[in-house]
Design a protein around this motif. Structure first.
Motif, PDB file in Angstrom:
ATOM      1  N   LEU A 228       0.710  -1.264   0.094  1.00  0.00           N
ATOM      2  CA  LEU A 228      -0.033  -0.119  -0.164  1.00  0.00           C
ATOM      3  C   LEU A 228       0.699   1.409  -0.002  1.00  0.00           C
ATOM      4  CD1 LEU A 228      -3.272   0.572   0.639  1.00  0.00           C
ATOM      5  CD2 LEU A 228      -1.891   1.896   2.568  1.00  0.00           C
ATOM      6  N   ASN A 229       1.867   1.443   0.755  1.00  0.00           N
ATOM      7  CA  ASN A 229       2.926   2.433   0.943  1.00  0.00           C
ATOM      8  C   ASN A 229       3.403   2.878  -0.474  1.00  0.00           C
ATOM      9  OD1 ASN A 229       2.328   2.929   3.506  1.00  0.00           O
ATOM     10  ND2 ASN A 229       4.102   1.655   4.369  1.00  0.00           N
ATOM     11  N   GLU A 230       3.762   1.550  -1.250  1.00  0.00           N
ATOM     12  CA  GLU A 230       4.604   1.574  -2.410  1.00  0.00           C
ATOM     13  C   GLU A 230       3.674   2.193  -3.415  1.00  0.00           C
ATOM     14  OE1 GLU A 230       5.930  -1.784  -3.537  1.00  0.00           O
ATOM     15  OE2 GLU A 230       7.711  -1.920  -2.236  1.00  0.00           O
ATOM     16  N   ALA A 231       2.243   1.777  -3.507  1.00  0.00           N
ATOM     17  CA  ALA A 231       1.203   2.149  -4.523  1.00  0.00           C
ATOM     18  C   ALA A 231       0.517   3.729  -4.354  1.00  0.00           C
ATOM     19  CB  ALA A 231      -0.101   1.260  -4.289  1.00  0.00           C
ATOM     20  N   PHE A 232       0.612   4.118  -3.089  1.00  0.00           N
ATOM     21  CA  PHE A 232       0.120   5.202  -2.826  1.00  0.00           C
ATOM     22  C   PHE A 232       1.123   6.405  -2.427  1.00  0.00           C
ATOM     23  CE2 PHE A 232      -3.686   2.799  -2.428  1.00  0.00           C
ATOM     24  CZ  PHE A 232      -4.659   3.271  -3.007  1.00  0.00           C
ATOM     25  N   ASP A 233       2.291   5.647  -2.368  1.00  0.00           N
ATOM     26  CA  ASP A 233       3.418   6.795  -1.893  1.00  0.00           C
ATOM     27  C   ASP A 233       3.171   7.349  -0.413  1.00  0.00           C
ATOM     28  OD1 ASP A 233       5.809   8.244  -1.914  1.00  0.00           O
ATOM     29  OD2 ASP A 233       5.153   9.801  -3.053  1.00  0.00           O
ATOM     30  N   VAL A 234       2.870   6.652   0.463  1.00  0.00           N
ATOM     31  CA  VAL A 234       2.665   6.973   1.559  1.00  0.00           C
ATOM     32  C   VAL A 234       3.409   6.177   2.739  1.00  0.00           C
ATOM     33  CG1 VAL A 234       0.328   7.792   1.531  1.00  0.00           C
ATOM     34  CG2 VAL A 234       0.757   5.232   2.109  1.00  0.00           C
ATOM     35  N   ALA A 235       3.626   6.354   3.863  1.00  0.00           N
ATOM     36  CA  ALA A 235       4.328   5.938   4.851  1.00  0.00           C
ATOM     37  C   ALA A 235       3.745   5.247   6.286  1.00  0.00           C
ATOM     38  CB  ALA A 235       5.581   6.789   5.240  1.00  0.00           C
ATOM     39  N   SER A 285      -9.413   6.639  -1.066  1.00  0.00           N
ATOM     40  CA  SER A 285      -9.465   7.687  -1.754  1.00  0.00           C
ATOM     41  C   SER A 285      -8.334   8.677  -1.388  1.00  0.00           C
ATOM     42  CB  SER A 285     -10.364   8.384  -1.924  1.00  0.00           C
ATOM     43  OG  SER A 285     -11.680   7.627  -2.134  1.00  0.00           O
ATOM     44  N   PRO A 286      -7.412   9.096  -2.098  1.00  0.00           N
ATOM     45  CA  PRO A 286      -6.509  10.425  -1.567  1.00  0.00           C
ATOM     46  C   PRO A 286      -7.426  11.383  -1.008  1.00  0.00           C
ATOM     47  CG  PRO A 286      -5.844   9.660  -3.827  1.00  0.00           C
ATOM     48  CD  PRO A 286      -7.294   9.048  -3.531  1.00  0.00           C
ATOM     49  N   LEU A 287      -7.043  12.177  -0.055  1.00  0.00           N
ATOM     50  CA  LEU A 287      -7.829  13.015   0.718  1.00  0.00           C
ATOM     51  C   LEU A 287      -7.685  14.565   0.000  1.00  0.00           C
ATOM     52  CD1 LEU A 287      -6.914  12.900   4.540  1.00  0.00           C
ATOM     53  CD2 LEU A 287      -9.109  12.368   3.279  1.00  0.00           C
ATOM     54  N   GLU A 288      -7.025  14.535  -0.858  1.00  0.00           N
ATOM     55  CA  GLU A 288      -6.904  15.846  -1.752  1.00  0.00           C
ATOM     56  C   GLU A 288      -7.841  15.536  -2.889  1.00  0.00           C
ATOM     57  OE1 GLU A 288      -3.225  16.316  -3.808  1.00  0.00           O
ATOM     58  OE2 GLU A 288      -2.021  16.774  -2.031  1.00  0.00           O
ATOM     59  N   ALA A 289      -8.323  14.414  -3.192  1.00  0.00           N
ATOM     60  CA  ALA A 289      -9.209  14.220  -4.347  1.00  0.00           C
ATOM     61  C   ALA A 289     -10.767  14.280  -3.646  1.00  0.00           C
ATOM     62  CB  ALA A 289      -9.037  12.660  -4.945  1.00  0.00           C
ATOM     63  N   VAL A 290     -10.801  13.899  -2.390  1.00  0.00           N
ATOM     64  CA  VAL A 290     -12.006  13.904  -1.720  1.00  0.00           C
ATOM     65  C   VAL A 290     -12.380  15.359  -1.587  1.00  0.00           C
ATOM     66  CG1 VAL A 290     -13.073  13.478   0.515  1.00  0.00           C
ATOM     67  CG2 VAL A 290     -11.706  11.739  -0.616  1.00  0.00           C
ATOM     68  N   THR A 291     -11.524  16.261  -1.215  1.00  0.00           N
ATOM     69  CA  THR A 291     -11.659  17.497  -0.932  1.00  0.00           C
ATOM     70  C   THR A 291     -11.914  18.425  -2.316  1.00  0.00           C
ATOM     71  OG1 THR A 291      -9.956  17.685   0.709  1.00  0.00           O
ATOM     72  CG2 THR A 291     -10.478  19.890  -0.140  1.00  0.00           C
ATOM     73  N   GLN A 292     -11.349  17.963  -3.235  1.00  0.00           N
ATOM     74  CA  GLN A 292     -11.691  18.572  -4.513  1.00  0.00           C
ATOM     75  C   GLN A 292     -13.297  18.210  -5.063  1.00  0.00           C
ATOM     76  OE1 GLN A 292      -8.610  17.454  -7.218  1.00  0.00           O
ATOM     77  NE2 GLN A 292      -7.251  18.747  -6.289  1.00  0.00           N
ATOM     78  N   ALA A 293     -13.442  16.934  -4.615  1.00  0.00           N
ATOM     79  CA  ALA A 293     -14.704  16.385  -5.221  1.00  0.00           C
ATOM     80  C   ALA A 293     -15.811  17.233  -4.317  1.00  0.00           C
ATOM     81  CB  ALA A 293     -14.905  14.859  -5.062  1.00  0.00           C
ATOM     82  N   GLY A 294     -15.617  17.342  -3.181  1.00  0.00           N
ATOM     83  CA  GLY A 294     -16.410  18.184  -2.302  1.00  0.00           C
ATOM     84  C   GLY A 294     -16.781  19.486  -2.593  1.00  0.00           C
TER      85      GLY A 294
END
Length: 294
Positions: A228-235, A285-294
């Motif tokens: 998951l970390n690799e796929a979404f570039d998170v830690a 969902s990346p939170l950025e995408a959620v905020t933009q959709a809202g």
């Protein structure tokens, strides 16, 4: 020589093949193992050889091996452990019971009174409809008898009992009489035919993370955190937890239920489906995408 004058002897092989094809499946197996295997392991090897020689197909071999291995399994090998069981409190308000039934999407629920170890019956989700039409009914009147079995109960015996008693669910009891877990007829059958898929299941080769049409992702609960970390570039922390489902359950402090939301590391996780007290699928969902959709 014309076709009509073909001799009977020239057609004999085709008749022989027809007779050969009419042998039953078990006749072919018996002929293949006429020397007789000396152990269960030998028999499994014979089945593998039978598949190679096209005496049986791959699906038949897998099912036959499942039947053989099932003989060594007990209730404790397939049950959902007690802490992960979805149960109903007989004294809960009707709305709370209905919400739990909808969230978990099970068809049958153990019902307890006072404490989780005191199971008094099984409630079929469809029976709740009777309360809507006749509110004067008592929930206790809708309960079905409980089938209790010991942890040591063999799966072969369990399958027979499920069939003879027309039950689909049993409560597993440990040696001290305490509730150890729950098992269903589906759990037994899956040992023979493999996992019985539902509408949320996908084939393994489709992957554990895949994109959806709305630019979100479906992520299996047993996806390794490293992946998951690799796929979404998170830690997300990889030291203490192996899977995404295990990490999020720990962070939330309880077994997540369908529809629950958890946000971390810039991602929003929505629980899509649970089974056996564990999350099978998240919608991520990346939170950025959620905020933009809202």
């Amino acid at each position: 020589m014309s076709e009509s004058s073909e001799s009977p002897s020239s057609r004999a092989p085709s008749h022989g093949n027809e007779r050969e094809d009419k042998r039953s499946f078990w006749q072919r197996i018996a002929e293949f193992i006429h020397h007789g295997p000396e152990s269960k392991g030998d028999l499994i090897e014979v089945l593998a050889g039978a598949e190679e020689k096209q005496v049986i197909n791959a699906e038949s071999r897998v099912m036959l091996e499942g039947v053989l291995r099932m003989a060594d399994l007990t209730a404790t090998d397939v049950m959902v452990a007690a802490p992960r069981m979805d149960m109903l409190d007989i004294d809960s308000p009707y709305e709370d019971i209905l919400n739990l039934v909808i969230e978990t999407a099970h068809s049958r629920f153990p019902v307890y009174e006072d404490r989780r170890d005191n199971i008094i019956g099984i409630l079929l989700a469809k029976d709740l409809l009777k309360l809507q039409r006749a509110p004067e009914l008592n929930l206790r009147a809708l309960l079905r008898p409980v089938m209790f079995v010991p942890e040591s109960k063999g799966l072969n015996d369990m399958l027979r009992e499920f069939r003879s008693h027309h039950n689909h669910q049993a409560i597993v009891i440990d040696e001290f009489g305490r509730v150890a877990g729950l098992m269903t007829i589906e759990d037994v059958l899956e040992e023979i035919v493999g996992e019985i898929e539902d509408e949320f299941d996908i084939e393994e080769d489709h992957g554990d993370i895949f994109g959806l049409a709305d630019s979100t992702y479906r992520v299996s609960g047993d996806t390794p955190i490293e992946r998951l970390n690799e796929a979404f570039d998170v830690a997300l922390p990889e030291e203490d937890f192996d899977t995404v489902g295990g990490f999020i359950a720990h962070e939330m402090g309880h077994v997540p239920r369908r529809g629950e939301v958890y946000e971390t590391a810039g991602l929003r996780f929505v629980v899509l489906h649970t089974k056996g007290g564990a999350v099978k699928w998240f919608k991520v969902s990346p939170l950025e995408a959620v905020t933009q959709a809202g």
